[in-house]
Design a protein around this motif. Structure first.
Motif, short mmCIF file in Angstrom:
data_model
loop_
_atom_site.label_atom_id
_atom_site.label_comp_id
_atom_site.label_asym_id
_atom_site.label_seq_id
_atom_site.Cartn_x
_atom_site.Cartn_y
_atom_site.Cartn_z
N ILE A 144 21.83 61.33 8.64
CA ILE A 144 20.81 60.42 9.16
C ILE A 144 19.46 60.80 8.54
N PRO A 145 18.95 60.01 7.58
CA PRO A 145 17.59 60.23 7.11
C PRO A 145 16.62 59.80 8.22
N PRO A 146 15.32 59.97 8.05
CA PRO A 146 14.42 59.53 9.11
C PRO A 146 14.52 58.02 9.34
N VAL A 147 15.04 57.62 10.50
CA VAL A 147 15.19 56.20 10.84
C VAL A 147 14.66 55.96 12.24
N ARG A 148 14.11 54.75 12.47
CA ARG A 148 13.62 54.40 13.79
C ARG A 148 14.79 54.13 14.72
N LEU A 149 14.88 54.89 15.78
CA LEU A 149 15.87 54.64 16.82
C LEU A 149 15.27 53.78 17.92
N VAL A 150 13.97 53.93 18.13
CA VAL A 150 13.22 53.12 19.09
C VAL A 150 11.97 52.60 18.39
N ARG A 151 11.71 51.30 18.52
CA ARG A 151 10.51 50.69 17.93
C ARG A 151 9.67 50.08 19.05
N GLU A 152 8.44 50.59 19.21
CA GLU A 152 7.52 50.09 20.23
C GLU A 152 8.18 50.06 21.61
#
Length: 515
Positions: A144-152
């Motif tokens: 898992i590279p840096p990825v958004r799991l939660v956005r806003e």
């Protein structure tokens, strides 16, 4: 900042990290986190400097700054939560998934809340995501590279579903991720409360002051050591491909208030999975430095500022993608820390060697995975004997209680006790190791990642070494790194090493016969 205010704010910031950890443990689904507490939490400032950490897992915490830096490069926004486990972007090994949340107070970004937890299955070639026989990173699980799991504040469902689809235990993973997200959110709430109580300027000043204070205390401790160079050598007992020893060499240089650790001469990266990404090597060196410091020195970015680490690129301790690394995090880190401490013993009064392994036991079947690191003996010191049955070095977890284990998994614990007499003799004896025997009640897959099965933990100042450990399936003795398919009713026994003793044993002058 005056000393009283600084002391209060050091405690307040550390308390935020500690409370994050407590919430994570209480909220997690898997026994690996809620029982063993295989997780860590920390608070960073807006520049990516670690300000405060909870006293959790040493191998997690030294690598966190690189994970935060990787997330910062992705331009996070308040309300975002990023996930990352890539060992070559600040992770340690793939089961350790880090969640990073940007924290804003009144619209201003003040820092980051960070949690790292060991997820007991993140995919890969074997249940538990810790195979002994992996040859490249992709065999060890989902990267898992840096990825958004939660956005806003809202889950990015496609990313979340993708991660869960690659685990053999998706329901547990979902619960553990939510616990991490909740802990990060709590960190933001507590930081905002601290700003309201103390004021923004005071809190930002405290970030700088606690880091500067830790650096001053660390430099004072190093400066108290005599200048000079000290060397030590050790080895990893095989890499899962061959059983040959793999050398580790360390030179420590003390010069004034600075410390340099040079790992030149250590073996190159190997075919198996005992390679270390640089983040893990840093963690091991940071731990060795922490051993030198008084207990009241806070651990943050300032603590490690006087330390320089030299590790040749492409070596065992600075591996490059796509080298397999799952055992580097748990076993090579232990050996690097031990070797650095052995070198530092040339200028400081340090304990004898402890068990020096995490004794990783991984068993899994259809829909379940069990992972545990097993305690052993700690080395004695000049102050007294070493404790028995404790986690040593780069791990700081608890055990899985027998009742919890047998409720959750199709296994039965048949033996769990100290291996009496396994600690090294001496004026102060080393701590004893542990025997843990587990019977599987249905067919399962076994992975063992261990060390100190041939080379015993060394004693100090004339003390005897501790006894090495052993791995068995029924009556078959296994090598330090091994994977097997287990039939129903197979018995897996792990005997962990004892710690080394300190000082020559005093002669018996009682006149009584032995025993």
């Amino acid at each position: 900042m005056d000393g009283v205010t600084l002391s209060v704010l050091v405690s307040a910031l550390t308390g935020i990290a500690e409370e994050m950890g407590s919430l994570l443990v209480r909220s997690a689904y898997s026994s690996n986190i809620k029982e063993r507490r295989d997780c860590s939490t920390a608070l960073f400032d807006a520049g990516g400097r670690m300000v405060a950490q909870a006293e959790h897992i040493p191998v997690h915490l030294g690598a966190m700054p690189e994970a935060v830096a990787a997330v910062m490069a992705r331009d996070p926004e308040p309300g975002d939560v990023f996930a990352i486990n890539d060992p070559y972007s600040g992770g340690t090994h793939l089961p350790d998934v880090t969640l990073v949340s940007q924290l804003a107070v009144d619209g201003e970004v003040l820092g980051y809340a960070v949690t790292r937890a060991h997820h007991s299955d993140i995919g890969g070639m074997r249940p538990g995501s810790m195979p002994s026989d992996s040859r490249e990173i992709w065999q060890e699980g989902l990267v898992i590279p840096p990825v958004r799991l939660v956005r806003e504040g809202e889950y990015v469902s496609d990313v979340f579903d993708l991660i869960l689809a690659n685990s053999r235990t998706p329901a547990l993973r979902r619960g553990d991720f939510r616990a991490q997200i909740a802990a990060n959110r709590l960190g933001g709430e507590r930081l905002a409360e601290l700003v309201r109580r103390r004021g923004r300027d005071t809190v930002l000043e405290a970030f700088d002051e606690v880091i500067a204070y830790a650096e001053r205390r660390t430099r004072d401790a190093i400066e108290a050591l005599p200048d000079g160079e000290h060397t030590a050598e050790s080895e990893i007992e095989g890499d899962g491909v061959t059983d040959d020893d793999i050398p580790i060499r360390v030179k420590v240089t003390v010069a004034g208030d600075e410390l340099t650790i040079d790992l030149d001469g250590t073996a190159g990266a190997v075919a198996g999975n005992v390679n270390c990404p640089l983040s893990v090597t840093r963690s091991a060196c940071y731990f060795a430095l922490r051993v030198l410091l008084p207990d009241d020195v806070p651990a943050n970015a300032g603590t490690y500022a006087p330390l320089t680490i030299l590790a040749p690129k492409g070596s065992l301790v600075h591996a490059r993608s796509p080298s397999a690394v799952v055992a580097g995090n748990v076993e090579t880190s232990q050996r690097v820390a031990d070797t650095v401490l052995a070198a530092l013993a040339g200028c400081a009064d340090l304990p004898a060697q402890g068990q020096g392994t995490m004794n990783n036991l991984v068993i899994g079947g259809r829909g379940w995975t069990y992972y545990e690191t097993i305690a052993g003996g700690q080395g004695a010191s000049s102050a007294g004997p070493g404790p028995s049955g404790v986690h040593v070095g780069m791990t700081n977890t608890l055990n899985t209680p027998i009742e919890a284990l047998e409720l959750e998994y199709p296994m039965r614990v048949e033996r769990y006790e100290l291996e009496y007499g396994s600690g090294g003799a001496g004026r102060h004896r080393g701590g004893d190791g542990v025997v843990r025997a587990v019977r599987v009640l249905e067919p399962a897959s076994l992975s063992l990642l261990t060390d100190r099965r041939r080379h015993a933990p060394a004693g100090a100042k004339g003390g005897e070494p501790g006894a090495p450990g052993r791995n068995l399936v029924d009556d078959e003795e296994l090598p330090p790194k091994a994977s097997r398919e287990l039939p129903e009713d197979a018995l897996v026994t792990v005997v962990t090493p004892g710690g080394g003793g300190v000082g020559e044993e005093e002669p018996d002058r009682s006149g009584q016969p032995p025993g």
